[in-house]
Design a protein around this motif. Structure first.
Motif, mmCIF file in Angstrom:
data_model
loop_
_atom_site.group_PDB
_atom_site.id
_atom_site.type_symbol
_atom_site.label_atom_id
_atom_site.label_comp_id
_atom_site.label_asym_id
_atom_site.label_seq_id
_atom_site.Cartn_x
_atom_site.Cartn_y
_atom_site.Cartn_z
ATOM 1 N N HIS A 1 0.302 6.948 6.289
ATOM 2 C CA HIS A 1 1.659 7.263 6.111
ATOM 3 C C HIS A 1 2.622 6.141 6.886
ATOM 4 C CE1 HIS A 1 -1.086 10.462 8.220
ATOM 5 N NE2 HIS A 1 -1.935 9.747 7.609
ATOM 6 N N THR A 2 4.140 6.313 6.947
ATOM 7 C CA THR A 2 5.031 5.930 7.040
ATOM 8 C C THR A 2 5.747 6.044 8.423
ATOM 9 O OG1 THR A 2 6.656 7.016 5.764
ATOM 10 C CG2 THR A 2 5.485 5.020 4.952
ATOM 11 N N GLY A 3 6.873 5.123 8.678
ATOM 12 C CA GLY A 3 7.700 5.355 10.156
ATOM 13 C C GLY A 3 6.227 4.792 11.608
ATOM 14 N N SER A 4 6.736 5.817 13.115
ATOM 15 C CA SER A 4 6.289 5.020 14.267
ATOM 16 C C SER A 4 5.916 6.494 14.617
ATOM 17 C CB SER A 4 7.719 4.495 14.785
ATOM 18 O OG SER A 4 8.363 5.568 15.290
ATOM 19 N N ARG B 1 11.588 2.255 7.706
ATOM 20 C CA ARG B 1 10.256 2.633 7.299
ATOM 21 C C ARG B 1 10.098 1.834 5.196
ATOM 22 N NH1 ARG B 1 14.533 5.972 8.698
ATOM 23 N NH2 ARG B 1 15.412 6.339 7.474
ATOM 24 N N PRO B 2 9.244 1.714 4.752
ATOM 25 C CA PRO B 2 8.962 1.671 3.572
ATOM 26 C C PRO B 2 8.863 2.744 2.433
ATOM 27 C CG PRO B 2 7.231 1.849 5.090
ATOM 28 C CD PRO B 2 7.978 1.746 6.016
ATOM 29 N N THR B 3 9.945 2.656 1.033
ATOM 30 C CA THR B 3 9.707 3.893 0.606
ATOM 31 C C THR B 3 9.484 2.855 -0.393
ATOM 32 O OG1 THR B 3 12.159 2.838 0.031
ATOM 33 C CG2 THR B 3 11.830 4.138 1.789
ATOM 34 N N ALA B 4 9.073 2.502 -0.916
ATOM 35 C CA ALA B 4 8.450 1.346 -2.190
ATOM 36 C C ALA B 4 7.880 0.514 -1.765
ATOM 37 C CB ALA B 4 9.248 0.766 -3.293
ATOM 38 N N LEU B 5 6.110 0.116 -2.369
ATOM 39 C CA LEU B 5 5.487 0.416 -2.089
ATOM 40 C C LEU B 5 4.524 -1.174 -3.431
ATOM 41 C CD1 LEU B 5 3.333 1.030 0.774
ATOM 42 C CD2 LEU B 5 5.034 -0.624 0.920
ATOM 43 N N ASP B 6 4.126 -2.553 -3.741
ATOM 44 C CA ASP B 6 3.014 -2.124 -4.443
ATOM 45 C C ASP B 6 2.053 -2.765 -3.956
ATOM 46 O OD1 ASP B 6 5.074 -3.822 -6.057
ATOM 47 O OD2 ASP B 6 5.804 -5.393 -6.027
ATOM 48 N N LEU B 7 1.054 -1.936 -5.118
ATOM 49 C CA LEU B 7 0.059 -1.816 -4.906
ATOM 50 C C LEU B 7 -1.062 -2.126 -5.502
ATOM 51 C CD1 LEU B 7 -2.711 -0.224 -3.366
ATOM 52 C CD2 LEU B 7 -2.314 1.813 -4.521
ATOM 53 N N ARG B 8 -1.967 -3.795 -4.833
ATOM 54 C CA ARG B 8 -2.084 -4.314 -5.889
ATOM 55 C C ARG B 8 -4.442 -3.858 -5.374
ATOM 56 N NH1 ARG B 8 1.024 -10.373 -4.710
ATOM 57 N NH2 ARG B 8 3.107 -8.884 -5.725
ATOM 58 N N MET B 9 -4.814 -4.337 -6.196
ATOM 59 C CA MET B 9 -6.420 -4.280 -5.561
ATOM 60 C C MET B 9 -7.286 -4.972 -6.862
ATOM 61 S SD MET B 9 -6.133 0.201 -6.615
ATOM 62 C CE MET B 9 -4.803 -0.121 -8.207
ATOM 63 N N THR B 10 -7.784 -5.507 -6.137
ATOM 64 C CA THR B 10 -8.486 -6.895 -6.471
ATOM 65 C C THR B 10 -10.449 -6.512 -6.712
ATOM 66 O OG1 THR B 10 -7.038 -8.530 -5.440
ATOM 67 C CG2 THR B 10 -9.075 -9.390 -6.194
ATOM 68 N N THR B 11 -10.275 -6.309 -8.167
ATOM 69 C CA THR B 11 -11.824 -6.461 -8.399
ATOM 70 C C THR B 11 -13.166 -7.536 -8.415
ATOM 71 O OG1 THR B 11 -11.369 -6.129 -10.221
ATOM 72 C CG2 THR B 11 -11.034 -4.427 -9.603
ATOM 73 N N ILE C 1 9.803 -2.643 10.129
ATOM 74 C CA ILE C 1 9.133 -1.661 9.244
ATOM 75 C C ILE C 1 8.137 -1.065 9.780
ATOM 76 C CG2 ILE C 1 8.876 -1.327 6.608
ATOM 77 C CD1 ILE C 1 11.258 -4.396 6.275
ATOM 78 N N ALA C 2 8.005 0.118 9.815
ATOM 79 C CA ALA C 2 6.921 0.410 10.718
ATOM 80 C C ALA C 2 5.900 0.990 9.160
ATOM 81 C CB ALA C 2 7.426 1.575 11.089
#
Length: 385
Positions: free
Chosen positions: A303-306, A318-328, A375-376
């Motif tokens: 959920h982005t924004g306030s 608000r963010p429009t691009a993210l890096d999703l990093r998943m550690t196993t 940035i919310a």
């Protein structure tokens, strides 16, 4: 001894079947008698009775002509012979002997110019006709052969009728049952009937070496393919399970950010409210979510924004691009680029990573930024299988 008509092997007189080939011997012993029986048994035509010779005419009587047959044409009348002169005799007989009566079968002499009478042939009694089909001899009736008294033999009994037979016989002498039956071959399994495991007789060998080489090559190819394609195959299998099974929510043990605005800490992203948010001061800041035990991460809802209200949503960056990093659990990091829509509301990101123990979000781009505007990031939810 009785000779087999098929293979020529000699058998005992009391045997009904050949011990070598199993042929029936019932007709071999009576072949000669059968061929000779019709010639001796068939009755010949009745011999015609000898024709009766006509009686000799008396001395001095005129010569009589033979009788004319009914089928022959009428004979020409013979020419009259001149009378011979009478010879003088020394003494005349006292009385002339009376002539003998002509037999009934004789025909009186025919006068010149007269038509000879038709003789009547004596009828013979007709013989009874024999009912025989033309050009087909009558087969003799079979005779019952008496059993020989010395037919008892010492040997293994027949598995069918129990008659003892000699050890050298291959077939029973009474019922022609094989005395050494071959064992039934068990049916091959279905995979032995498919190439390359199917057995086939080849010229110069059975081809077992070639089949083994082909089987080894196929096995080696399967091993190499399994090693190379195991990760891809496992991922496909897990993806199918992700779609078939329902996902459930899982909560992290906490939240930690690389930087945050005062009054908007990182823990507000997991409080379950969409009107509170984590405030990132700049692009490039990150937030991490650790978990108590490894699990398969299926979805992440962001959920982005306030706020969910459009007017308040537009007032905050608000963010429009993210890096999703998943550690196993083995320390490997799976990174995924996420692009978000610039609108209020939840946005789902499909992941499908197993044995996840930590998730990190890094802000790469944002909309509505400006001096003093944080940035919310309102809420982050995680779902497992």
């Amino acid at each position: 001894m009785r000779t087999c008509p098929e293979c020529g092997v000699a058998n005992e007189d009391g045997d009904d079947f050949c011990g070598n080939c199993g042929a029936y011997l019932g007709w071999s012993g009576t072949a000669a008698a059968t061929s000779a029986a019709p010639a001796s048994a068939a009755p010949g035509p009745a011999a015609a009775p000898p024709a009766a010779s006509p009686a000799a005419p008396p001395a001095g009587a005129a010569r009589e002509e033979p009788p004319v047959r009914p089928s022959a044409a009428p004979a020409e009348p013979p020419a009259a012979r001149p009378a011979e002169p009478a010879r003088p005799s020394a003494a005349a007989p006292a009385a002339a002997p009376a002539p003998k009566p002509a037999p009934a079968s004789e025909v009186p002499p025919v006068r010149p110019g007269a038509v000879p009478p038709q003789p009547t042939a004596a009828r013979q009694p007709a013989a009874d006709p024999v009912a025989v089909q033309p050009a087909k001899p009558v087969a003799p009736r079979p005779t019952v052969r008496p059993a020989a008294a010395d037919e008892a033999q010492v040997g293994p009994p027949c598995p069918r009728c129990g008659t003892p037979n000699r050890p050298d016989r291959k077939f029973c002498r009474r019922c022609a049952e094989p005395l050494t039956p071959t064992e039934l071959v068990a049916a091959l399994p279905w995979w032995r009937t498919r190439w390359p495991f199917r057995r086939r007789v080849r010229i110069g060998g059975s081809g077992s070496t070639l089949r083994r080489m082909i089987a080894l090559l196929v096995l080696a190819a399967l091993v190499v393919a399994g090693v190379l394609f195991y990760p891809a195959g496992r991922n496909i299998y897990e993806d199918v399970l992700d779609k078939l099974r329902d996902a459930s929510a899982i909560s992290p043990t906490g939240a930690a950010a690389s930087a945050e605005v005062e009054g908007h800490p990182a823990k507000l992203t997991v409080d379950g409210l969409s009107n509170t948010y984590w405030g990132a001061p700049n692009v490039g800041d990150s937030i991490s979510f650790p978990f108590a035990r490894p699990f398969r991460l299926v979805d992440v809802i962001i959920h982005t924004g306030s706020s969910t209200e459009p007017q308040q949503f537009q007032q905050q960056a608000r963010p429009t691009a993210l890096d999703l990093r998943m550690t196993t659990s083995d320390g490997k990091v799976h990174e995924q680029k996420v692009t978000l829509n610039d609108k209020p509301g939840p946005q789902t990101v499909l992941t499908g990573v197993s044995d996840v123990v930590k998730v990190t979000l890094v802000v790469r781009a944002a909309a509505g930024t400006g001096p003093g505007i944080p940035i919310a990031l309102a809420e982050v939810e995680f779902f497992k299988r």
